[in-house]
Design a protein around this motif. Structure first.
Motif, short mmCIF file in Angstrom:
data_model
loop_
_atom_site.label_atom_id
_atom_site.label_comp_id
_atom_site.label_asym_id
_atom_site.label_seq_id
_atom_site.Cartn_x
_atom_site.Cartn_y
_atom_site.Cartn_z
N PRO A 1 12.48 -30.25 24.07
CA PRO A 1 13.06 -30.62 22.78
C PRO A 1 14.44 -30.01 22.58
N GLY A 2 15.26 -30.71 21.79
CA GLY A 2 16.58 -30.22 21.48
C GLY A 2 17.65 -30.76 22.40
N PRO B 1 19.57 -23.44 13.47
CA PRO B 1 20.02 -24.57 14.31
C PRO B 1 19.74 -24.36 15.79
N TRP B 2 19.81 -25.51 16.52
CA TRP B 2 19.74 -25.47 17.98
C TRP B 2 20.99 -24.79 18.54
N VAL B 3 20.80 -24.03 19.61
CA VAL B 3 21.92 -23.43 20.34
C VAL B 3 21.65 -23.55 21.83
N LEU B 4 22.74 -23.63 22.61
CA LEU B 4 22.66 -23.65 24.07
C LEU B 4 23.47 -22.50 24.64
N ASN B 5 23.16 -22.13 25.87
CA ASN B 5 23.82 -21.01 26.53
C ASN B 5 24.68 -21.53 27.68
N PRO B 6 26.01 -21.53 27.54
CA PRO B 6 26.87 -22.05 28.61
C PRO B 6 26.82 -21.23 29.89
N THR C 1 16.78 -24.53 28.59
CA THR C 1 16.50 -25.38 27.43
C THR C 1 17.06 -24.75 26.16
N ALA C 2 17.22 -25.58 25.16
CA ALA C 2 17.79 -25.14 23.89
C ALA C 2 16.85 -24.19 23.17
N ASN D 1 24.54 -20.79 15.41
CA ASN D 1 25.47 -21.59 16.20
C ASN D 1 26.88 -21.31 15.71
N VAL D 2 27.72 -20.73 16.57
CA VAL D 2 29.07 -20.33 16.18
C VAL D 2 30.14 -21.14 16.90
#
Length: 744
Positions: free
Chosen positions: A191-192, A288-293, A299-300, A305-306
């Motif tokens: 999900p996400g 909120p959803w966040v991802l790690n570059p 997965t999210a 979220n900045v």
């Protein structure tokens, strides 16, 4: 700048800044960019020489391969645009995230600062499209430049839909972008969002439904957040779906980072105005959803979220009828002292359930409840109403197996007579007054006691919805004294949450495909259509068909669908063997799927009656006028086919009024109505000297018929295993028939 990779991948450059500036100054225009098609263009092989930039210098140092993440560049990195990746078309339409197959060439994110890009994906593989070679030219192409126009046209239709309902006003670009993201179909393995499919696959129909809002469970609002202010919106969960909130805003353009040896994959945020979205109730908060570059394949998760100027919060399992607070605020100082933003909400518009409670805390009490995965034994205290809606269980819609409900009753002072009723709001209309919503009434229990009942979940309910169960225990010997709402003397009321879902395993028969009344007499094969009504993929589905004629048993045919049948998908299966059919007689065929552990037996069987038409001989005449042409005339229910032999032979002519110059040696013509069998095309592929399995399915054979025909079989040479949809169309592209087959 970097000895191993090009800094421009993911870099927010001057082109991105100019596009963001243009979007900020034209807030009603959403620009859509293709993500690019370079994911498998891995550059020079390790050890081979290549030029450095635009110089004559060469190097043999191994470079990072362009085979996965961090491939976006230039305008596709901009904040205020919609960047679109490509996926393969889905035969039969979207059903589950596994249906979405990312195109092998489609570029993936992230941006250097970790923003979620691409934003969306759309159909971009083997797209039949107009091309520029001529005013009436068409061709089949693949690429994100096919996906982006596909998405753009759909977005324009959404703007038109919105304008039609809002006095010709259009959505802000941020609203349109947020709406497309808000309603996208989930893609990927979790999900996400992710850095390959973005927020998912564009779902134009779902976005249009949010605009029209026929269920009054959605909200689109365009607002402005001023410096130092917070916006709070209380909403009530509808229970029809999870609560989903999305904010989107057109952020001021950022300044590109200075190009030096620290610029490659620099994670400094390019976000100027940082808005924050959250949802909360009395005890929980959702972020909120966040991802790690740094780990783009992971997965999210959720958190602060900045980096993104789109944020989305999901309450996956809301309590129907409960109130939640949607909050929008900001960090730091807003450029221009304010920020316009758009807020889209779904899963809201519910109502609070009626109040039920005794006037006294003393007396009868509910000591424990067991129902599905709910196993609740509260502290031995006396109370009036207990809100246990944080406890939930799944119920399978239409399941033939009841769910055991066990309730133990006790008392807070002395033993008294008491009774209990159990209510479930099956149709999710925030009351317990509809037929079958009183699911159990106990007998009278004098002291402590336990009762158990089986609860059957009705068929026809909406899947993936949330509702409420209410248990009311009252000191009484008269069941009429117990109601779902209102006050009463002594006892206790408890509320629980329920989620209505499809059974995991549920396969049924939906149709008899053949034989039909139009088939010829003789040996008949039985072909059936199956559907996976459940939520999980299944494999190896046994099927039987019992054939009767006038209640007399003829035969039993069997077969097994050996391939995987995904959730909500249909497939056809031809059973082994055949039965002999006589013209004019009716045959009753009962087909049954026999999948072990099938959750719903009621849809396992399908019965159809077929009467094969009696063969009618035409009234035929052949007249040789001596001119070299023979006049052929026939009448009857159908088209006459003229042969030179009673069985087999050569086809001489077709039609009820036609001519031929061929005269059989016997000078006898044989006519039959609707009787033709033949083949078209080469028998094997070896007649061709070359060819390829790639590049689409060309050429398309053109068949001209003078009468209705049944295409019994077609031989296809396929390069790869999987699913293939075979479609017959008219010359004007109208679909006549279509079937999907498994290719080994």
């Amino acid at each position: 700048i970097s000895t191993t990779e090009d800094y421009r991948f993911g870099y927010y450059d001057d082109d991105a800044r100019q596009v963001d500036r243009l979007a900020f100054n034209a807030p009603n225009i959403l620009m859509v960019f293709a993500a690019g098609n370079d994911r498998t263009s891995s550059g020079p092989d390790d050890g081979s020489a290549y030029y450095l930039g635009f110089t004559n210098q060469t190097s043999t140092l191994a470079r990072r391969k362009q085979e996965d993440y961090d491939l976006l560049s230039s305008t596709g990195v901009a904040k205020n645009v919609l960047t679109v990746g490509a996926v393969a078309s889905i035969a039969g339409g979207y059903q589950t995230p596994a249906d979405v197959s990312n195109a092998y060439f489609s570029n993936w994110g992230p941006t250097d600062d970790g923003r979620i890009k691409p934003d969306l994906v759309g159909d971009g593989v083997n797209i039949f499209s107009s091309v520029a070679t001529a005013t009436d030219a068409y061709a089949i192409y693949s690429g994100t430049s096919m996906a982006a126009p596909n998405v753009t046209g759909s977005l324009l239709l959404l703007q038109e839909q919105y304008a039609n309902l809002h006095q010709d006003t259009v959505m802000r670009s941020a609203t349109l972008k947020g709406l497309a993201i808000h309603t996208a179909d989930e893609a990927g393995s979790a999900p996400g969002p992710d850095y390959s499919n973005g927020w998912g696959l564009l779902n134009t129909a779902k976005a249009a439904a949010v605009i029209s809002d026929p269920t009054h469970t959605n909200l689109i609002t365009e607002r402005t957040l001023n410096q130092g202010k917070t916006y709070t919106l209380p909403v009530i969960a509808s229970g029809t779906e999870p609560i989903r909130a999305t904010i989107s805003w057109t952020d001021p353009a950022a300044t590109p980072l200075t190009i030096n040896n620290t610029v490659t994959n620099n994670r400094t945020a390019r976000l100027i105005n940082d808005l924050d979205l959250s949802i909360s109730d009395t005890t929980n908060a959702w972020l909120p959803w966040v991802l790690n570059p740094e780990q783009p394949q992971t997965t999210a998760t959720t958190g602060d979220n900045v980096v993104d100027n789109v944020e989305q919060v999901l309450v996956a399992n809301p309590v129907a009828g409960a109130t939640y607070q949607v909050v929008v605020k900001h960090k730091g100082t807003l450029t221009n002292n304010s920020q316009p933003y758009s807020l889209i909400l779904s899963g809201i518009g519910g109502q609070a359930y009626c109040v039920s409670a005794p006037t006294s805390q003393q007396g009868a009490r509910i000591a424990s409840v067991k129902f599905g995965t709910i196993n609740n034994t509260p502290e031995n205290t006396c109370t009036t109403y207990s809100d246990f809606t944080r406890l939930s269980t799944e119920l399978y819609i239409g399941s033939d197996t009841g769910v055991p409900l066990t309730i133990k009753l006790g008392t807070c002072d002395y033993n008294v007579n008491k009774m209990t009723k159990v209510f479930i709001d099956w149709n999710n209309d925030f009351d317990f007054e509809d037929t079958s919503e009183l699911v159990y009434t106990s007998g009278v229990i004098a002291g402590d006691g336990t009762f158990t009942t089986m609860v059957l979940v009705p068929a026809g309910l909406t899947a993936n919805t949330f509702t409420r169960m209410r248990i009311v225990c009252v000191e009484t010997t008269n069941a009429a004294d117990i109601n779902a709402c209102g006050t009463y003397g002594k006892g206790e009321t408890q509320d629980y949450s329920l989620q209505l879902v499809k059974p995991g395993t549920d396969v049924g028969i939906t149709a008899l495909v053949s034989p039909t009344s139009d088939d010829c007499v003789g040996a008949q094969k039985v072909k059936v259509r199956l559907k996976n009504f459940g939520s999980k993929a299944v494999i190896s589905i046994p099927v039987t068909a019992v054939v009767r004629q006038n209640n007399t048993f003829i035969t039993t045919l069997t077969g097994t669908y050996a391939d995987t049948l995904s959730a909500n998908r249909e497939a056809e299966l031809e059973l082994n063997g055949s039965f002999a059919a006589t013209a004019g007689l009716s045959y009753t065929i009962t087909i049954t799927s026999n999948l072990p552990a099938d959750g719903v037996v009621s849809n396992n069987s399908f019965t159809a009656t077929v009467t094969l038409s009696a063969t009618e001989a035409p009234v035929a005449q052949a007249v040789n006028c001596g001119s070299g042409q023979v006049s052929l005339r026939a009448s009857g229910a159908g088209t006459a086919y003229w042969y030179d032999a009673p069985i087999g032979g050569n086809l001489l002519a077709v039609g009820n009024q036609t001519t031929t110059t061929t005269i059989p040696a016997s000078q006898t013509y044989y006519a039959a109505l609707n009787s033709f069998y033949g083949t078209l095309g080469p028998a094997t592929k070896s007649v061709f000297g070359g060819g390829t399995y790639g590049g689409g399915y060309q050429p398309m054979p053109l068949i001209t018929t003078s009468a209705p025909v049944v295409l019994d079989s077609a031989r296809l040479y396929i390069g790869y295993p999987g699913k293939l949809t075979f479609t017959v169309e008219t010359a004007t592209d109208s679909i006549v028939s279509s079937t999907t087959i498994a290719v080994k």
